[in-house]
Scaffold this active site. Sequence first.
Site, mmCIF file in Angstrom:
data_model
loop_
_atom_site.group_PDB
_atom_site.id
_atom_site.type_symbol
_atom_site.label_atom_id
_atom_site.label_comp_id
_atom_site.label_asym_id
_atom_site.label_seq_id
_atom_site.Cartn_x
_atom_site.Cartn_y
_atom_site.Cartn_z
ATOM 1 N N LYS A 153 0.849 -1.190 0.000
ATOM 2 C CA LYS A 153 0.000 0.000 0.000
ATOM 3 C C LYS A 153 0.888 1.244 0.000
ATOM 4 C CE LYS A 153 -4.196 -1.858 0.519
ATOM 5 N NZ LYS A 153 -5.367 -1.576 -0.336
ATOM 6 N N LYS A 250 -14.694 -6.639 -5.754
ATOM 7 C CA LYS A 250 -14.902 -6.835 -4.316
ATOM 8 C C LYS A 250 -16.347 -7.328 -4.126
ATOM 9 C CE LYS A 250 -10.872 -5.132 -3.039
ATOM 10 N NZ LYS A 250 -10.719 -3.768 -2.518
#
Length: 336
Positions: A153, A250
Amino acid sequence: MQLDLKKYVLALKHTFSISRESHDFQNTLIVSLSLDGKTGYGETTSNPYYNITVESMMAEIETIRKEIEAFHIDHPENFHAFLTGKQLSNFAICALDLAAWDLYGKLQGKPLYNIWGTGNTSYPTTNYTIGIAPVEKMVEKMKEMPWPIYKIKLGTEDDVAIVKALREHTDAIFRIDANCAWSASETITNAPLLKELGVEFLEQPLKADDWEGMEKVMHHSVLPVIADESCIIESDVQKCGLHYSGINIKLTKCGGITPALRMIAEAKEMGIKVMIGCMTESTVGISAIAQLVPQLDYVDMDGPLLLKDDIANGVQILPDGKLVFSELNGTGVSLR
């Protein structure tokens, strides 16, 4: 059919930070649907980015509890269509849809991958996510969890330097997720430097609605770019297919397994890569993702690995990334 709702607060092993937020706990909703001695389980996590809380989802579902319990599930797709007609949020629908598929598989006496005819012997390896932190802490997390693929990230002023520092400690494949924090020019500039550092692809570097910027990136980036925040529901797939190399689906955002199956099929028809990602779910949600892995190019299903304590049994993720599927049918889940 009996419906049960329960909130869990999942403690994380480490503070989890991305470009826009940090948290130490993940609130999650577990839905169970029971019929004829079988129980199916589904999960959806809260999400501040989309203003979703466990309490808001529970309130949504409670408004149609009687209708849900009276519904005859002959197939999860029909149940999903019913839920969509009730104007529930996709997050709430996801938990119910996953529970319905798990219940359906258990009633059929088969795991879902078997019902779909995909088998479970060939599938991509999940990445393990390293959240934003001081470099020393990020290195510490990698050493704590040696893994063949890391999702890093980013979204800081020193992103390339961070990757360069991490590369000194592992030969693993890197995937970079900037969570909408970069500009088009920054992405194009960073891409060749990151490619030299063993980065496989970039995930959602630009803001979700920056289609003009993504047009530039697609023409000039030396690395593939996967859509995440830009790809939420089924209708997003076509536009993303013209602006990205692939999509990250997702289940929580699209509304569960039912629409995810259609999104996978559409993406493959367009010739783009398909990934499914998680939202730090427990093994309940991850076991649902596991049923889909034979259909994917990439997968991010490390949720249980990030938790201090899991709440369910189901698919197991081994230290080398291999999966051990549950002996139970459906998604293979049982609560602890």
